[in-house]
Scaffold this motif. Structure first.
Motif, PDB file in Angstrom:
ATOM      1  N   LYS A  78      36.208  61.085  38.037  1.00  0.00           N
ATOM      2  CA  LYS A  78      36.308  59.668  37.694  1.00  0.00           C
ATOM      3  C   LYS A  78      35.987  58.770  38.879  1.00  0.00           C
ATOM      4  O   LYS A  78      36.194  59.134  40.043  1.00  0.00           O
ATOM      5  N   PRO A  80      36.749  55.658  41.241  1.00  0.00           N
ATOM      6  CA  PRO A  80      38.006  55.020  41.654  1.00  0.00           C
ATOM      7  C   PRO A  80      38.211  53.665  40.969  1.00  0.00           C
ATOM      8  O   PRO A  80      37.257  52.916  40.743  1.00  0.00           O
ATOM      9  N   HIS A  82      40.696  50.197  41.230  1.00  0.00           N
ATOM     10  CA  HIS A  82      41.665  49.446  42.032  1.00  0.00           C
ATOM     11  C   HIS A  82      42.118  48.229  41.240  1.00  0.00           C
ATOM     12  O   HIS A  82      41.299  47.453  40.750  1.00  0.00           O
ATOM     13  N   GLU A 100      47.389  48.955  42.731  1.00  0.00           N
ATOM     14  CA  GLU A 100      47.405  50.321  42.228  1.00  0.00           C
ATOM     15  C   GLU A 100      46.016  50.913  42.382  1.00  0.00           C
ATOM     16  O   GLU A 100      45.007  50.241  42.139  1.00  0.00           O
ATOM     17  N   ASP A 102      43.674  54.319  41.431  1.00  0.00           N
ATOM     18  CA  ASP A 102      43.518  55.534  40.630  1.00  0.00           C
ATOM     19  C   ASP A 102      42.248  56.236  41.109  1.00  0.00           C
ATOM     20  O   ASP A 102      41.141  55.729  40.926  1.00  0.00           O
ATOM     21  N   ASN A 104      40.087  60.138  42.035  1.00  0.00           N
ATOM     22  CA  ASN A 104      39.946  61.575  42.174  1.00  0.00           C
ATOM     23  C   ASN A 104      39.794  61.827  43.668  1.00  0.00           C
ATOM     24  O   ASN A 104      38.949  61.205  44.330  1.00  0.00           O
TER      25      ASN A 104
END
Length: 329
Positions: A78, A80, A82, A100, A102, A104
């Motif tokens: 995936k 990234p 933000h 936050e 997210d 890989n």
């Protein structure tokens, strides 16, 4: 403590150390329950001596932005994400922002941990750990990236600037093809830089992958991971290269390319460096490091050794991590 172990280094020809273990493995060298592998070489004495490399006080971060590459080199990973979380409270003047992320952990600069890539024939990770130990019903924390995080990857870094050497020598190459850098060229780079290796060094090899990536259009960047063959430049995984890495007792290796070794690995010795380095020796592999400014500073100062520091994320059971790395010259 694990990082204070002292062991006699067996000869490369004596690997594997135990009958029946995978090719080139050194399981048991640091003890049956070891989870640090080659990082055991980073003893307090090695770290203390590495601090002498700080001569000019020049700090060079080695991390690409989390969203570079624009699309991860494996299209199944995936991109990234933000998010800024704006926090307010009714009838109060005070506000705050959180964010936050997210990601890989293989999507940008990273250190591969010891859970990443097993021996492909036996599907065994360092020390014989199997997939069911990582994701099965009886999964445990064995080999998690938290071990590297709690130890730290700190020592003397050595840059072999093969990219600069290749341009000087007129070596034709593309970072986006499976160009295998032979050991004799790395040795010549080391000779030209007047570098002598020491046990526990962190070896850093610049191939030019990042330099060329930044020259691509956004469309070409997005298309790079979906090519029929996702090939990339890297070190040749020859038997002599394996032996050289072992004999020099590197604690970790890193590069600006996507796999350190030429990829897909042709496995001229029958196994990939990923198999032996990670799962055979417990040696972290750094990938897609930003080495452009480091190359410039080393050339300017005529100094290709430096104090290297990396603090992986302390995620229990983690597989890989952004390196949070810096070189200090």
């Amino acid at each position: 403590m694990a990082h204070e172990k002292r062991v006699k280094r067996p000869a490369f020809e004596d690997l594997p150390l135990r009958p029946g273990d995978p090719k080139g493995s050194a399981w048991g060298l640091w003890g049956e329950d070891d989870e640090l592998g080659a990082l055991n070489l980073l003893t307090p004495e090695v770290v203390k001596n590495a601090s002498k490399e700080i001569v000019h006080g020049v700090v060079v971060p080695l991390n690409l932005p989390l969203d570079v590459p624009l699309r991860p080199m494996n299209p199944t990973r995936k991109v990234p994400v933000h998010r800024i979380v704006h926090k307010t409270r009714p009838q109060q003047a005070s506000i705050a922002n959180d964010d936050e992320i997210d990601i890989n952990t293989q999507s940008s600069s990273q250190f591969d941990g010891l859970r990443h890539y097993p021996y492909q024939e036996t599907m065994q990770f360092y020390g014989g750990v199997r997939q069911e130990d990582i994701t099965g019903p009886g999964a445990n924390s064995k080999l998690g990236i938290h071990n590297m995080a709690q130890h730290g990857i700190v020592g003397r870094g050595v840059l072999l600037d093969w990219r600069a050497y290749a341009l000087r020598k007129g070596i034709k190459h593309s970072p986006f093809e499976r160009h295998a850098i032979p050991l004799n060229e790395l040795l010549e780079v080391a000779q030209e830089e007047n570098v002598n290796f020491q046990p526990g060094d962190i070896l850093v090899v610049r191939t030019g992958w990042t330099e060329e990536y930044y020259k691509l259009s956004d469309d070409d960047k997005i298309g790079l991971p979906v090519r029929e063959m996702r090939a990339s430049i890297g070190v040749e995984a020859s038997e002599e290269a394996f032996k050289w890495h072992w004999d020099n007792q590197f604690a970790a290796v890193a590069s600006d390319t996507v796999a350190y070794e030429a990829w897909p690995s042709p496995r001229p010795w029958g196994v990939a460096m990923h198999e032996v380095f990670l799962s055979g020796w417990g040696m972290p592999i750094g990938e897609t490091f930003d080495l452009e400014r480091l190359s410039e500073e080393c050339a300017k100062l005529k100094k290709w050794t430096f104090f290297f520091t990396s603090q992986p994320l302390n995620i229990t059971n983690g597989v890989a991590s952004p390196p949070n790395a810096a070189a200090i010259l």
